[in-house]
Write a protein that holds these residues in place. Structure first.
Motif, PDB file in Angstrom:
ATOM      1  N   ILE A  78       0.853  -1.191   0.000  1.00  0.00           N
ATOM      2  CA  ILE A  78       0.000   0.000   0.000  1.00  0.00           C
ATOM      3  C   ILE A  78       0.887   1.239   0.000  1.00  0.00           C
ATOM      4  CG2 ILE A  78      -1.559   1.356   1.466  1.00  0.00           C
ATOM      5  CD1 ILE A  78      -2.869  -1.257   2.307  1.00  0.00           C
ATOM      6  N   VAL A  99       1.339   5.166   0.839  1.00  0.00           N
ATOM      7  CA  VAL A  99       0.835   6.243   1.686  1.00  0.00           C
ATOM      8  C   VAL A  99       1.504   7.541   1.246  1.00  0.00           C
ATOM      9  CG1 VAL A  99       0.598   7.113   4.036  1.00  0.00           C
ATOM     10  CG2 VAL A  99       0.524   4.641   3.606  1.00  0.00           C
ATOM     11  N   ARG A 149      -1.871   9.783   4.005  1.00  0.00           N
ATOM     12  CA  ARG A 149      -3.134   9.124   3.673  1.00  0.00           C
ATOM     13  C   ARG A 149      -2.865   8.042   2.629  1.00  0.00           C
ATOM     14  NH1 ARG A 149      -8.192   9.653   4.876  1.00  0.00           N
ATOM     15  NH2 ARG A 149      -9.814   8.950   3.451  1.00  0.00           N
ATOM     16  N   VAL A 150      -3.604   6.932   2.739  1.00  0.00           N
ATOM     17  CA  VAL A 150      -3.428   5.846   1.784  1.00  0.00           C
ATOM     18  C   VAL A 150      -3.857   6.307   0.397  1.00  0.00           C
ATOM     19  CG1 VAL A 150      -4.201   3.544   1.107  1.00  0.00           C
ATOM     20  CG2 VAL A 150      -3.715   4.039   3.508  1.00  0.00           C
ATOM     21  N   ARG A 174      -3.312   0.782  -3.592  1.00  0.00           N
ATOM     22  CA  ARG A 174      -2.461  -0.396  -3.647  1.00  0.00           C
ATOM     23  C   ARG A 174      -1.483  -0.280  -4.793  1.00  0.00           C
ATOM     24  NH1 ARG A 174      -6.291  -5.606  -3.101  1.00  0.00           N
ATOM     25  NH2 ARG A 174      -4.865  -6.212  -4.752  1.00  0.00           N
ATOM     26  N   ILE A 210      -6.742  -0.162   5.903  1.00  0.00           N
ATOM     27  CA  ILE A 210      -6.556   1.189   5.349  1.00  0.00           C
ATOM     28  C   ILE A 210      -7.085   2.243   6.310  1.00  0.00           C
ATOM     29  CG2 ILE A 210      -7.330   2.753   3.508  1.00  0.00           C
ATOM     30  CD1 ILE A 210      -7.156   0.331   1.607  1.00  0.00           C
ATOM     31  N   VAL A 220      -4.532   2.672   9.041  1.00  0.00           N
ATOM     32  CA  VAL A 220      -3.365   3.412   8.549  1.00  0.00           C
ATOM     33  C   VAL A 220      -3.665   4.902   8.495  1.00  0.00           C
ATOM     34  CG1 VAL A 220      -1.852   3.808   6.570  1.00  0.00           C
ATOM     35  CG2 VAL A 220      -2.423   1.463   7.244  1.00  0.00           C
ATOM     36  N   ASN A 221      -4.816   5.272   7.947  1.00  0.00           N
ATOM     37  CA  ASN A 221      -5.165   6.688   7.824  1.00  0.00           C
ATOM     38  C   ASN A 221      -5.277   7.361   9.191  1.00  0.00           C
ATOM     39  OD1 ASN A 221      -5.238   6.777   5.009  1.00  0.00           O
ATOM     40  ND2 ASN A 221      -7.392   6.175   4.910  1.00  0.00           N
ATOM     41  N   GLU A 237      -1.629   7.679  10.574  1.00  0.00           N
ATOM     42  CA  GLU A 237      -0.792   8.599   9.809  1.00  0.00           C
ATOM     43  C   GLU A 237      -1.088  10.048  10.173  1.00  0.00           C
ATOM     44  OE1 GLU A 237       1.653   8.620   7.510  1.00  0.00           O
ATOM     45  OE2 GLU A 237       2.045   6.499   7.796  1.00  0.00           O
TER      46      GLU A 237
END
Length: 397
Positions: free
Chosen positions: A289, A291, A295-296, A299, A352, A355-356, A359
């Motif tokens: 993924i 980033v 932000r993601v 893929r 996701i 992750v967001n 982050e």
């Protein structure tokens, strides 16, 4: 450089203090690292010296025992001043009765060995400078001496470790590397029962080499297969071959050793840290993924070939250009395929979202990787039937 004839070459207090560590460091037994640190702290006028090591689960900071060192309960990384120092890799000072408690990160190449703590009556800039340099020396001693003894391994263990996990941990590089152009951080779950997952990296000149693997099955057989795959990867990488040749070497090693019914999914990447250009080979592994701007973005879908060990054709090497600050998250399928009985898989969407959220904190890759793994473990109810491993790479430009 030769000092001029009028230069003052007398030994200052700070030089004598740190020199006491350096002079005998090469022949210092591992169990005396802590006592030596305690002695230096006493000469500095400090008290209650502690060396706190990160446990394998990356949940606690555990006091190292030794003559002159202060014992105590393990400290929660997420809920203590020592943990704040550890996560942010920054000095933390906490006023307490009769003085100031100072926590300093024990850093080696960006990897966080643990935290050093000491109490002083008062703290000035000279103290901060000396303690900062002392923490660097203590970190180096812990890293160089750990290969000679089980002392530091034992201190870091919060529970019994399986033989398979023992093999995997001995195979790993440091969990983090923070350099001016690039940063890497990884974590394995379950820490004391991991078997088939592993990762590897090496920074050779401007090129960062990265590999992540997931051997089929679990237990000792998977750990053995992972060891062969990583060994073949390192051997081919050190010959200076390209990604296609590295894939072929891993495929041949796993196929010859385990036969056609066994395989290892793999992902091999080369990042030019001067330009941000990435070359990637995916061998049956979940795509990484990307980033960007915390932000993601999506893929990194790319052509995939068969997992190593199955005799796949020459893989197609994908290319992409990173922007400064981009992060690439590589992970194994155990991170997203876990599910409770009768319920849906954890899934990539939840990954996701996590992750967001993390982050947005703006923290470094080491703190984000650790928090992400633990967040996902909690979302799975603290259980996993498969290894769940992630590796976060940041191109800093």
């Amino acid at each position: 450089m030769t000092a001029g004839p009028g230069a003052d070459r007398s030994e200052s207090f700070g030089e004598a203090l740190l020199g006491a560590v350096l002079d005998g460091a090469h022949e210092l037994p591992p169990h005396l690292v802590g006592p030596l640190f305690a002695d230096v702290v006493e000469r500095l006028g400090g008290r209650r010296p502690q060396v706190l090591l990160q446990d394998y689960g990356q949940l606690l900071l555990v006091p190292l025992r030794g003559e002159g060192l202060t014992d105590g309960d393990p400290q929660d990384i997420d809920a203590s001043a020592a943990g704040r120092c550890f996560l942010d890799a920054q000095r933390v000072e906490v006023p307490e009765d009769g003085g100031v408690r100072v926590y300093l990160p024990l850093l080696d190449g960006g990897d966080q060995v643990g935290v050093m703590a000491v109490t002083l009556n008062r703290v000035d800039d000279d103290d901060r400078r000396l303690l900062g340099r002392l923490s660097g020396l203590v970190a180096d001693l812990l890293v160089t001496k750990h290969g000679y003894s089980d002392l530091f391994f034992s201190a870091r263990r919060g529970e019994e470790m399986t033989v398979a996990a023992e093999i995997q941990w001995s195979l790993l590089p440091p969990l983090a590397m923070i350099m001016p152009r690039v940063a890497v951080a990884g974590i394995l779950e379950p820490a004391y029962n991991v078997a088939g997952d592993s990762f590897d990296y090496a920074l050779n000149g401007d090129i960062l080499h990265v590999a992540m693997i997931d051997a089929m099955g679990h237990g000792l057989g998977a750990a053995t297969m992972a060891t062969v795959a990583i060994g073949a990867y390192r051997h081919a990488r050190r010959l200076g071959t390209g990604l296609s040749e590295i894939y072929a070497a891993m495929d041949e090693a796993v196929g010859q050793q385990f036969g056609p019914d066994h395989f290892v999914t793999a992902q091999m990447m080369r990042l030019d840290t001067a330009t941000g250009r990435v070359h990637l080979v995916n061998a049956g592994h979940p795509p990484p993924i990307l980033v960007r701007d915390h932000r993601v973005l999506g893929r990194l879908d790319a052509p995939t070939t068969l997992p190593v060990g199955l005799g796949g054709a020459e893989p197609e090497v994908s290319e992409l250009e990173l922007e400064r600050g981009d992060r690439v998250l590589c992970f194994t399928d155990g991170l997203i395929e876990e599910h409770a009985v009768g319920e849906e898989q954890f899934g990539e969407d939840q990954l996701i979202d996590a992750v967001n959220r993390l982050e947005r904190t703006g923290r470094g890759v080491r703190a984000v990787a650790r928090s992400l793994s633990h967040t996902l473990m909690r979302a799975r109810g603290g259980q996993t039937t498969d290894d769940a491993t992630l590796l976060l790479v940041e191109w800093r430009g």
